[in-house]
Design a protein around this motif. Structure first.
Motif, mmCIF file in Angstrom:
data_model
loop_
_atom_site.group_PDB
_atom_site.id
_atom_site.type_symbol
_atom_site.label_atom_id
_atom_site.label_comp_id
_atom_site.label_asym_id
_atom_site.label_seq_id
_atom_site.Cartn_x
_atom_site.Cartn_y
_atom_site.Cartn_z
ATOM 1 N N PRO A 76 0.826 -1.204 0.000
ATOM 2 C CA PRO A 76 0.000 0.000 0.000
ATOM 3 C C PRO A 76 0.863 1.258 0.000
ATOM 4 C CG PRO A 76 -0.648 -1.501 1.764
ATOM 5 C CD PRO A 76 0.627 -2.025 1.199
ATOM 6 N N THR A 110 2.155 2.354 3.397
ATOM 7 C CA THR A 110 3.306 1.578 3.860
ATOM 8 C C THR A 110 4.592 2.096 3.232
ATOM 9 O OG1 THR A 110 1.992 -0.412 4.225
ATOM 10 C CG2 THR A 110 4.332 -0.731 3.820
ATOM 11 N N ARG A 170 7.941 3.817 4.852
ATOM 12 C CA ARG A 170 9.262 3.252 4.616
ATOM 13 C C ARG A 170 10.228 4.371 4.179
ATOM 14 N NH1 ARG A 170 9.127 -2.057 0.858
ATOM 15 N NH2 ARG A 170 7.684 -2.973 2.368
ATOM 16 N N ARG A 212 10.905 6.943 7.040
ATOM 17 C CA ARG A 212 11.865 6.374 7.998
ATOM 18 C C ARG A 212 13.283 6.425 7.443
ATOM 19 N NH1 ARG A 212 10.574 2.404 12.000
ATOM 20 N NH2 ARG A 212 12.220 1.042 11.230
ATOM 21 N N PRO A 261 11.265 -20.843 -5.593
ATOM 22 C CA PRO A 261 10.901 -19.601 -4.927
ATOM 23 C C PRO A 261 9.864 -18.772 -5.685
ATOM 24 C CG PRO A 261 12.987 -19.322 -6.054
ATOM 25 C CD PRO A 261 12.564 -20.741 -6.282
ATOM 26 N N MET A 303 13.249 -7.882 0.563
ATOM 27 C CA MET A 303 11.961 -7.978 1.258
ATOM 28 C C MET A 303 11.177 -9.153 0.701
ATOM 29 S SD MET A 303 11.678 -5.365 3.393
ATOM 30 C CE MET A 303 10.126 -4.538 3.693
ATOM 31 N N LYS A 324 7.309 -11.256 1.154
ATOM 32 C CA LYS A 324 5.985 -11.189 1.755
ATOM 33 C C LYS A 324 5.609 -12.519 2.401
ATOM 34 C CE LYS A 324 4.151 -7.561 -1.222
ATOM 35 N NZ LYS A 324 5.268 -7.468 -2.171
ATOM 36 N N GLU A 370 2.371 -0.660 9.697
ATOM 37 C CA GLU A 370 2.306 0.320 8.607
ATOM 38 C C GLU A 370 3.409 1.358 8.796
ATOM 39 O OE1 GLU A 370 -1.031 3.384 7.434
ATOM 40 O OE2 GLU A 370 -1.638 1.333 6.921
ATOM 41 N N THR A 389 6.299 0.925 10.260
ATOM 42 C CA THR A 389 7.634 0.385 9.984
ATOM 43 C C THR A 389 7.795 0.032 8.498
ATOM 44 O OG1 THR A 389 6.922 -1.872 10.461
ATOM 45 C CG2 THR A 389 7.874 -0.623 12.277
ATOM 46 N N GLY A 390 6.725 0.219 7.724
ATOM 47 C CA GLY A 390 6.803 -0.106 6.300
ATOM 48 C C GLY A 390 6.705 -1.597 6.046
ATOM 49 N N GLU A 391 6.066 -2.352 6.953
ATOM 50 C CA GLU A 391 5.993 -3.803 6.792
ATOM 51 C C GLU A 391 4.581 -4.320 6.559
ATOM 52 O OE1 GLU A 391 9.665 -5.444 9.478
ATOM 53 O OE2 GLU A 391 8.070 -4.433 10.561
ATOM 54 N N PHE A 392 3.594 -3.412 6.608
ATOM 55 C CA PHE A 392 2.208 -3.856 6.462
ATOM 56 C C PHE A 392 1.799 -3.905 4.995
ATOM 57 C CE2 PHE A 392 -2.362 -2.931 6.129
ATOM 58 C CZ PHE A 392 -2.876 -3.933 6.922
ATOM 59 N N VAL A 393 1.122 -4.950 4.591
ATOM 60 C CA VAL A 393 0.603 -5.013 3.224
ATOM 61 C C VAL A 393 -0.921 -5.027 3.212
ATOM 62 C CG1 VAL A 393 0.570 -6.283 1.038
ATOM 63 C CG2 VAL A 393 2.662 -6.175 2.381
ATOM 64 N N ASP A 429 5.378 -7.584 4.762
ATOM 65 C CA ASP A 429 6.498 -7.537 3.813
ATOM 66 C C ASP A 429 7.741 -7.197 4.635
ATOM 67 O OD1 ASP A 429 8.036 -7.415 1.547
ATOM 68 O OD2 ASP A 429 7.232 -5.516 0.822
ATOM 69 N N ASP A 454 12.068 -7.956 5.955
ATOM 70 C CA ASP A 454 13.424 -8.177 5.430
ATOM 71 C C ASP A 454 13.880 -9.628 5.545
ATOM 72 O OD1 ASP A 454 14.529 -5.843 4.267
ATOM 73 O OD2 ASP A 454 14.559 -4.889 6.226
ATOM 74 N N THR A 467 7.149 -15.555 -5.275
ATOM 75 C CA THR A 467 7.221 -14.300 -6.020
ATOM 76 C C THR A 467 6.792 -14.542 -7.460
ATOM 77 O OG1 THR A 467 9.512 -14.722 -6.548
ATOM 78 C CG2 THR A 467 9.077 -13.389 -4.602
#
Lengths: 385, 139
Positions: A134, A137, A141, A144, A360, B1, B3, B45, B47-51, B92, B94, B128
């Motif tokens: 989104p 998000t 990122r 930060r 993968p 990153m 998911k 959200e 931390t930039g990790e929410f999808v 999402d 690391d 992926t």
């Protein structure tokens, strides 16, 4: 109004503001304001020096914002330092921006996002779409990442290797939505090549061009994977190949070998072969030996085993493979392929199925499942691996 | 990153440590539980990790093609045996370790008595869409 022009000017304008002492986030806000102003004013009154215009307007916006923040003393210091108006230096500052965006204090994901935003000039929405997350998000990122580098001194020389790694990460993401990240990475690496004289930068650009040249042939229209040997070489982009080879040769001539040049050399040998059968596998193995010396990466050793299998036969390939940890990604897929070439079809079928379970991504899983099915099916005896 | 899908089950997973059905909690306990989930998502959200994340209703059923010109057959729900999925969240992150760490935190949502329910969450990596070029030059 040329949006591409604005996008190409953005990073250097941003870099100049940061160089003059503006905080990274505040500088970016000011540049955005200046871009909006440019869109409004330029159609009727185009400036003679677009970049100088943008720097002047952005710097004024930045000072206004600083004033509004009541940071009076800081503003006065900055005004004192303000350089005299005149032509603005270009290349040097943008280069610093690359190093800032690839700073080691950032996670790879943050470094990639910040690079696309600050150096690439992409919008947060475009970056979010490309990474399938989104917008909120991605915005977090990026902000930060900006906070993380806001205390970093701009004049410290960075590590070229980190910058190249970030650009290669962008390239490998491929594309989705309206942003082609591979093309974007090539564009940025081209800019970097113009700004910095380093054989590995040239090596990375050559590598990207050579990979990108094969892109159209790498997948079938239904999205399924087409192995190198089966690709329609008529669909390779010969201009990109010629350019990549030329850049690579100039870089190699300088005799400062690095891993990107070595990888590009392997890609060039594949691109040079008129047919899969005419591939110079012996020379490819030699380049893998160089690459092993440079990186000692297990992934490189695995790919070397494939090349050995082609150059010296499947049994030699299996012997090379036996020296590697079998938990490596794609180890099972390579083993399956070499066993099939060696005529051990039952083993190969079993290994293909196992490799499919470990794949993968979807394209590889489907490809490997098909390989297993081909060997298992008594009805099919025609197609090749 | 990469998911990951965090799956919350109604049934089919091992029982949580604090195993009291939700309809026997107090309204305050339910509010606290939901608040925890919302706060968790909001934090990711930042931390930039929410999808993405959604809750699902428990009333699922099975649907099957029944031949040309005929409407699909429906059956169930088979409440006694069927594994029911209560909701999901996509993150999402690391590393794999980070995915496990976050699932652990989500499992600590408060339940009856305000104590963590220690429920089991299923963690599944996404495949992926595109193959990475870096790892396989022979392509």
């Amino acid at each position: 109004m040329n949006e591409a022009l604005l996008r190409s000017l953005t990073p250097s304008v941003l870099a100049i503001l940061v160089r003059r002492g503006a905080d990274f986030a505040a500088a970016e806000d000011a540049v955005q304001d200046a871009l909006v102003e440019a869109l409004r004013v330029w159609p009727a009154d185009p400036p003679r020096d677009p970049k100088g215009w943008l720097v002047t307007v952005a710097w004024r916006r930045f000072l206004d914002a600083t004033r509004a923040d009541a940071a009076r003393r800081r503003r006065e210091d900055l005004v004192d330092e303000e350089p005299a108006p005149g032509p603005t230096p270009a290349v040097d500052d943008t280069l610093q921006l690359y190093f800032l965006c690839a700073h080691p204090s950032l996670t790879p994901a943050s470094a990639v996002a910040l690079t696309l935003r600050a150096v690439g000039g992409l919008t947060t929405r475009q970056i979010a779409q490309a990474y399938l997350v989104p917008e909120a998000t991605m915005a977090q990122r990026i902000s930060r990442a900006k906070r993380t580098v806001s205390g970093v001194r701009f004049d410290q020389p960075g590590d070229v290797a980190t910058v190249l790694r970030v650009l290669y990460l962008v390239f490998n993401e491929g594309y989705s939505g309206d942003v082609d990240l591979s093309a974007e990475a090539i564009r940025l690496t081209r800019q970097l090549t113009a700004a910095i004289d380093h054989p590995e930068v040239a090596g990375l650009l050559a590598l990207m061009l050579l990979h990108h040249a094969r892109r159209a042939a790498r997948t079938a229209p239904d999205g399924s994977l087409v192995p190198l040997a089966e690709q329609d070489r008529g669909r390779w982009d010969t201009n990109a190949i010629a350019e990549g080879v030329e850049i690579l040769q100039a870089a190699l001539a300088r005799d400062r070998l690095g891993e990107f040049q070595a990888q590009a050399a392997i890609a060039a040998l594949h691109a040079d072969a008129p047919t899969a059968e005419e591939t110079d596998w012996v020379q490819i193995v030699e380049w893998y030996d160089e690459l092993t010396r440079l990186t000692d990466s297990p992934v490189v050793r695995l790919n070397r085993a494939v090349a050995v299998g082609e150059a010296d036969g499947p049994r030699a390939g299996l012997a090379a493979l036996a020296e590697l940890d079998d938990s490596l990604p794609r180890h099972t897929a390579v083993a399956a392929y070499l066993h099939e070439r060696a005529g051990n079809l039952t083993t190969a079928a079993k290994l293909y199925a196992e490799a499919a379970r470990k794949a993968p991504n979807l394209a590889e899983r489907d490809h490997l499942t098909r390989q297993a099915a081909r060997l298992n099916s008594p009805r099919s005896s025609t197609s090749s691996p | 990153m990469a998911k990951y899908l965090l799956l919350k089950h109604y049934r089919g997973a091992p029982a949580p440590v604090n195993d009291v059905p939700m309809d026997q909690w107090t309204p305050e306990e339910i509010s606290a539980h939901l608040q925890y989930m919302n706060d968790f998502a909001a934090r990711l959200e930042k931390t930039g990790e929410f999808v993405d994340g959604q809750a699902l209703a428990p009333e699922g059923m099975w649907v099957r093609y029944d031949g040309e010109g005929r409407p699909p057959v429906t059956d169930g729900p088979f409440a006694e045996t069927k594994d029911l999925i209560a909701g999901w969240m996509v993150i999402d992150v690391d590393t794999y370790e980070r995915a496990v760490e976050l699932a652990g935190e989500l499992s600590a949502a408060p339940g009856a008595g305000g104590k963590p329910i220690h429920e089991w969450l299923e963690v599944r990596p996404f495949l992926t869409a595109t193959p990475t070029i870096t790892e396989c030059p022979h392509r």
